[in-house]
Design an enzyme around this catalytic site. Structure first.
Site, PDB file in Angstrom:
ATOM      1  N   SER A 107      -9.020  -6.335   0.521  1.00 52.41           N
ATOM      2  CA  SER A 107      -9.006  -4.611   0.616  1.00 52.41           C
ATOM      3  C   SER A 107     -10.733  -4.576   0.504  1.00 52.41           C
ATOM      4  O   SER A 107     -11.390  -4.881  -0.268  1.00 52.41           O
ATOM      5  CB  SER A 107      -8.228  -4.036  -0.379  1.00 52.41           C
ATOM      6  OG  SER A 107      -7.117  -4.114  -0.080  1.00 52.41           O
ATOM      7  N   ASN A 167      -8.158   4.496   5.149  1.00 49.29           N
ATOM      8  CA  ASN A 167      -8.161   4.923   3.696  1.00 49.29           C
ATOM      9  C   ASN A 167      -9.100   4.045   2.778  1.00 49.29           C
ATOM     10  O   ASN A 167      -9.515   3.201   3.192  1.00 49.29           O
ATOM     11  CB  ASN A 167      -6.572   4.354   3.311  1.00 49.29           C
ATOM     12  CG  ASN A 167      -6.321   2.902   2.637  1.00 49.29           C
ATOM     13  OD1 ASN A 167      -6.918   2.927   1.564  1.00 49.29           O
ATOM     14  ND2 ASN A 167      -6.333   1.993   3.645  1.00 49.29           N
ATOM     15  N   LYS A 173      -3.626 -12.981   1.281  1.00 46.74           N
ATOM     16  CA  LYS A 173      -3.840 -12.001   2.224  1.00 46.74           C
ATOM     17  C   LYS A 173      -5.094 -11.911   2.756  1.00 46.74           C
ATOM     18  O   LYS A 173      -5.919 -11.560   1.676  1.00 46.74           O
ATOM     19  CB  LYS A 173      -3.210 -10.380   1.790  1.00 46.74           C
ATOM     20  CG  LYS A 173      -3.243  -9.457   2.782  1.00 46.74           C
ATOM     21  CD  LYS A 173      -2.527  -8.241   2.519  1.00 46.74           C
ATOM     22  CE  LYS A 173      -2.427  -7.253   3.699  1.00 46.74           C
ATOM     23  NZ  LYS A 173      -1.714  -5.916   3.463  1.00 46.74           N
ATOM     24  N   GLY A 189      -8.655   2.714  -2.880  1.00 49.68           N
ATOM     25  CA  GLY A 189      -9.245   1.911  -3.948  1.00 49.68           C
ATOM     26  C   GLY A 189      -8.226   1.429  -5.122  1.00 49.68           C
ATOM     27  O   GLY A 189      -8.585   1.480  -6.316  1.00 49.68           O
ATOM     28  N   PHE A 190      -6.992   0.875  -4.799  1.00 51.17           N
ATOM     29  CA  PHE A 190      -6.164   0.491  -5.692  1.00 51.17           C
ATOM     30  C   PHE A 190      -5.680   1.367  -6.900  1.00 51.17           C
ATOM     31  O   PHE A 190      -5.403   0.967  -7.948  1.00 51.17           O
ATOM     32  CB  PHE A 190      -6.487  -0.911  -6.210  1.00 51.17           C
ATOM     33  CG  PHE A 190      -6.763  -2.292  -5.431  1.00 51.17           C
ATOM     34  CD1 PHE A 190      -6.122  -2.017  -3.989  1.00 51.17           C
ATOM     35  CD2 PHE A 190      -7.245  -3.234  -6.033  1.00 51.17           C
ATOM     36  CE1 PHE A 190      -6.475  -2.981  -3.208  1.00 51.17           C
ATOM     37  CE2 PHE A 190      -7.478  -4.385  -5.067  1.00 51.17           C
ATOM     38  CZ  PHE A 190      -7.145  -4.377  -3.652  1.00 51.17           C
ATOM     39  N   ASN A 232     -11.777  -1.738  -0.433  1.00 52.58           N
ATOM     40  CA  ASN A 232     -12.246  -0.425  -1.218  1.00 52.58           C
ATOM     41  C   ASN A 232     -12.452  -0.892  -2.489  1.00 52.58           C
ATOM     42  O   ASN A 232     -12.472  -0.040  -3.375  1.00 52.58           O
ATOM     43  CB  ASN A 232     -11.286   0.684  -1.061  1.00 52.58           C
ATOM     44  CG  ASN A 232     -11.101   0.989   0.497  1.00 52.58           C
ATOM     45  OD1 ASN A 232     -11.890   1.214   1.102  1.00 52.58           O
ATOM     46  ND2 ASN A 232      -9.556   0.911   1.193  1.00 52.58           N
ATOM     47  N   THR A 233     -12.472  -2.185  -2.989  1.00 53.38           N
ATOM     48  CA  THR A 233     -12.866  -2.414  -4.234  1.00 53.38           C
ATOM     49  C   THR A 233     -14.001  -3.329  -4.016  1.00 53.38           C
ATOM     50  O   THR A 233     -14.214  -4.247  -3.633  1.00 53.38           O
ATOM     51  CB  THR A 233     -11.995  -3.286  -4.862  1.00 53.38           C
ATOM     52  OG1 THR A 233     -10.689  -2.541  -5.262  1.00 53.38           O
ATOM     53  CG2 THR A 233     -12.300  -3.917  -6.203  1.00 53.38           C
ATOM     54  N   GLY A 238      -3.617   0.544  11.807  1.00 58.03           N
ATOM     55  CA  GLY A 238      -2.887   1.195  12.947  1.00 58.03           C
ATOM     56  C   GLY A 238      -3.369   0.518  14.302  1.00 58.03           C
ATOM     57  O   GLY A 238      -3.863  -0.544  14.278  1.00 58.03           O
ATOM     58  N   ASP A 254       4.158   1.472  -1.547  1.00 57.83           N
ATOM     59  CA  ASP A 254       5.104   1.807  -2.560  1.00 57.83           C
ATOM     60  C   ASP A 254       4.218   1.014  -3.591  1.00 57.83           C
ATOM     61  O   ASP A 254       4.368  -0.245  -4.121  1.00 57.83           O
ATOM     62  CB  ASP A 254       6.359   1.034  -2.598  1.00 57.83           C
ATOM     63  CG  ASP A 254       7.128   1.409  -3.790  1.00 57.83           C
ATOM     64  OD1 ASP A 254       6.670   2.400  -4.635  1.00 57.83           O
ATOM     65  OD2 ASP A 254       8.163   0.782  -4.013  1.00 57.83           O
ATOM     66  N   ASN A 281      -5.213  -7.497   6.458  1.00 58.36           N
ATOM     67  CA  ASN A 281      -5.371  -6.239   5.957  1.00 58.36           C
ATOM     68  C   ASN A 281      -6.114  -5.257   6.806  1.00 58.36           C
ATOM     69  O   ASN A 281      -6.168  -5.645   7.822  1.00 58.36           O
ATOM     70  CB  ASN A 281      -6.401  -6.339   4.593  1.00 58.36           C
ATOM     71  CG  ASN A 281      -6.046  -5.542   3.648  1.00 58.36           C
ATOM     72  OD1 ASN A 281      -5.902  -4.351   3.549  1.00 58.36           O
ATOM     73  ND2 ASN A 281      -5.700  -6.185   2.190  1.00 58.36           N
ATOM     74  N   GLY A 296       0.874  -1.307   0.177  1.00 60.72           N
ATOM     75  CA  GLY A 296      -0.005   0.075   0.034  1.00 60.72           C
ATOM     76  C   GLY A 296       0.819   1.328  -0.122  1.00 60.72           C
ATOM     77  O   GLY A 296       0.600   2.230  -0.581  1.00 60.72           O
ATOM     78  N   TYR A 330       2.827  -0.478   8.411  1.00 56.93           N
ATOM     79  CA  TYR A 330       2.701   0.582   7.234  1.00 56.93           C
ATOM     80  C   TYR A 330       2.330   1.874   8.282  1.00 56.93           C
ATOM     81  O   TYR A 330       3.114   2.640   8.216  1.00 56.93           O
ATOM     82  CB  TYR A 330       1.546   0.139   6.598  1.00 56.93           C
ATOM     83  CG  TYR A 330       1.282   1.770   5.478  1.00 56.93           C
ATOM     84  CD1 TYR A 330       1.969   2.605   5.521  1.00 56.93           C
ATOM     85  CD2 TYR A 330       0.345   1.232   4.210  1.00 56.93           C
ATOM     86  CE1 TYR A 330       1.646   3.794   4.673  1.00 56.93           C
ATOM     87  CE2 TYR A 330       0.389   2.367   3.187  1.00 56.93           C
ATOM     88  CZ  TYR A 330       0.960   3.517   3.716  1.00 56.93           C
ATOM     89  OH  TYR A 330       0.755   4.611   2.560  1.00 56.93           O
TER      90      TYR A 330
HETATM   91  C1  LIG Z   1      -2.984   4.016   2.968  1.00 54.98           C
HETATM   92  C2  LIG Z   1      -2.785   2.490   2.968  1.00 54.98           C
HETATM   93  C3  LIG Z   1      -2.966   1.775   1.564  1.00 54.98           C
HETATM   94  C4  LIG Z   1      -3.078   0.554   1.739  1.00 54.98           C
HETATM   95  N1  LIG Z   1      -3.071  -0.086   0.675  1.00 54.98           N
HETATM   96  C5  LIG Z   1      -3.165  -1.535   0.429  1.00 54.98           C
HETATM   97  C6  LIG Z   1      -3.019  -2.267  -0.670  1.00 54.98           C
HETATM   98  O1  LIG Z   1      -3.102  -1.389  -1.747  1.00 54.98           O
HETATM   99  N2  LIG Z   1      -2.742  -3.469  -0.585  1.00 54.98           N
HETATM  100  C7  LIG Z   1      -2.880  -4.344   0.720  1.00 54.98           C
HETATM  101  O2  LIG Z   1      -2.793  -5.533   0.666  1.00 54.98           O
HETATM  102  N3  LIG Z   1      -2.936  -3.600   1.670  1.00 54.98           N
HETATM  103  C8  LIG Z   1      -3.069  -2.287   1.761  1.00 54.98           C
HETATM  104  N4  LIG Z   1      -3.034  -1.654   2.983  1.00 54.98           N
HETATM  105  C9  LIG Z   1      -2.986  -2.369   4.160  1.00 54.98           C
HETATM  106  C10 LIG Z   1      -1.700  -2.563   4.784  1.00 54.98           C
HETATM  107  O3  LIG Z   1      -0.715  -3.222   3.962  1.00 54.98           O
HETATM  108  C11 LIG Z   1      -1.862  -3.466   6.038  1.00 54.98           C
HETATM  109  O4  LIG Z   1      -2.398  -4.595   5.855  1.00 54.98           O
HETATM  110  C12 LIG Z   1      -2.741  -2.549   7.232  1.00 54.98           C
HETATM  111  O5  LIG Z   1      -2.676  -1.125   6.957  1.00 54.98           O
HETATM  112  C13 LIG Z   1      -2.355  -3.032   8.755  1.00 54.98           C
HETATM  113  O6  LIG Z   1      -1.105  -2.846   9.089  1.00 54.98           O
HETATM  114  P1  LIG Z   1      -0.831  -1.303   9.801  1.00 54.98           P
HETATM  115  O7  LIG Z   1      -1.810  -1.368  11.093  1.00 54.98           O
HETATM  116  O8  LIG Z   1       0.637  -1.569  10.053  1.00 54.98           O
HETATM  117  O9  LIG Z   1      -1.029  -0.240   8.978  1.00 54.98           O
HETATM  118  C14 LIG Z   1      -2.983  -0.207   2.831  1.00 54.98           C
HETATM  119  C15 LIG Z   1      -2.837   0.313   4.297  1.00 54.98           C
HETATM  120  C16 LIG Z   1      -2.892   1.686   4.096  1.00 54.98           C
HETATM  121  C17 LIG Z   1      -2.784   2.652   5.393  1.00 54.98           C
END
Ligand SMILES: Cc1cc2nc3c(=O)[nH]c(=O)nc-3n(C[C@H](O)[C@H](O)[C@H](O)COP(=O)(O)O)c2cc1C
Length: 355
Positions: free
Chosen positions: A181, A116, A219, A119-120, A183-184, A266, A70, A248, A68, A316
């Protein structure tokens, strides 16, 4: 220092603008060979006690960057130089797509969380393949996370994933099928075993067909019912997958004030993410590699996840609140803690408190 900058400056600027600025800066770093190597030498994990091996891949540390951040594989080397033991890029879809309308990224500072609904947004599999093909200079372990293109109907989802897998599996140290995710529309329905089985089978055929056989993981969402977590774990075993990434973001809003739609990450996610990890470990033991993600903020969390059976841990949201030295600090603290416990190899503690 970062805390002051965050409170005084960053927290007042739109979070997505900061994200793009940061990725732009890191891209420059990735493209500057000398600086990149210097930063890598200073910040990347070098303690042999931190090394882990999973599905045949060597990781310099168990702690990596979650998907998410990069999305287009533009700064993998910079993230590796900053100390992440692996970088999971994506989610990447077969076709480029803009994602949802802005604003779509929200900070919940008091709760140390993010919502967030991106939406990919990504430039598509071909562009990511090109970016990955350009990486050289510093060592980096790259996971590639793929998802469904929004406009592709559910009935053609498998073909869409397969198309991304063909493009990206040969360039990945491991491949992740993201069906979690929020958002899709309809994506998380693909976690139902009847839909997931053919999808994973099709992607696995592609991953198995690369010259080095690319390891494949799935995932999952924290919002799955416990029985569904078990069902996905059983399916992963049945199909011979290499691992499960949990979790996720969540659609739950327990303990948070914001009602923005999207996925919550978080601190509020921490407890459920750990619960899902424990459940998975109880179900599969060490037959699958478990990657734990969700609410990891510091070394205490990483330590807890390793003891509970995760071979790899990701984060993240923590980086947004802790800054660019976050991974370096976690690695440093993990090294110290291992030494304090007289442990010479982090692998010795994996699963130690698991039943
Ligand atoms: C802004 C944002 C965008 C994300 N985009 C994706 C994504 O494209 N694909 C995915 O598998 N997870 C995505 N995630 C989820 C993270 O990979 C992770 O599973 C989730 O945030 C929980 O970890 P964290 O609490 O350390 O952030 C995203 C998270 C954030 C905050």
């Amino acid at each position: 220092m970062y805390r002051i900058v965050f409170t005084q400056v960053l927290s007042r600027i739109d979070p997505e603008d900061i994200h793009h600025l940061t990725v732009g800066g890191l891209r420059l770093l990735s493209a500057a060979p000398v600086v990149k190597r210097l930063v890598h030498r200073r910040l990347a994990p070098r303690d042999p006690a931190l090394r882990v091996q999973a599905f045949g891949v060597h990781f310099p540390s168990p702690f990596g960057l979650a998907a998410g951040f990069d999305k287009d594989a533009r700064c993998v080397e910079a993230m590796s130089a900053l100390g992440f033991g692996h970088v999971e890029v994506g989610t990447i879809t077969a076709h480029a797509q803009p994602g949802n309308a802005r604003p779509r990224l929200f900070r919940l500072v008091r709760e140390r969380a993010i919502i967030n609904r991106m939406g990919f947004n990504n430039a598509g599999a071909a562009a990511a393949a090109k970016a990955l093909g350009r990486t050289r200079g510093v060592p980096v372990v790259v996971g590639v996370n793929i998802g469904k293109t929004k406009v592709v109907p559910e009935s053609q989802a498998a073909d869409d994933y397969v198309s991304s897998a063909k493009e990206l599996a040969p360039l990945a140290d491991y491949l992740v099928v993201n069906v979690s995710s929020p958002n899709t529309p309809g994506l998380r329905d693909l976690q139902a075993v009847e839909l997931l089985r053919p999808l994973l089978r099709a992607v696995k055929e592609v991953a198995d067909g690369t010259p080095r056989r690319t390891p494949l993981l799935v995932k999952i969402a924290p919002d799955l019912a416990d029985e569904d977590v078990d069902a996905v774990a059983d399916l992963a075993l049945e199909l011979g997958l290499d691992g499960v990434i949990a979790t996720n973001t969540t659609i739950s809003r327990q303990d948070v004030s914001s009602t923005e739609t999207g996925g919550l990450s978080g601190r509020p996610l921490r407890a459920r993410s750990l619960e899902v990890l424990r459940r998975l470990r109880a179900r599969v033991g060490d037959r699958l590699v478990l990657v734990s993600v969700g609410g990891v903020e510091g070394v205490d969390d990483v330590w807890e996840r390793l003891l509970a059976g995760a071979t790899l841990v990701q984060g993240y949201t923590g980086m947004i609140y802790e800054g660019p030295l976050w991974a370096w600090r976690i690695n440093r603290d993990l090294s110290r803690r291992l030494r304090r416990h007289g442990v010479t190899d982090v692998r010795q503690i994996i699963g130690r408190t698991a039943g």
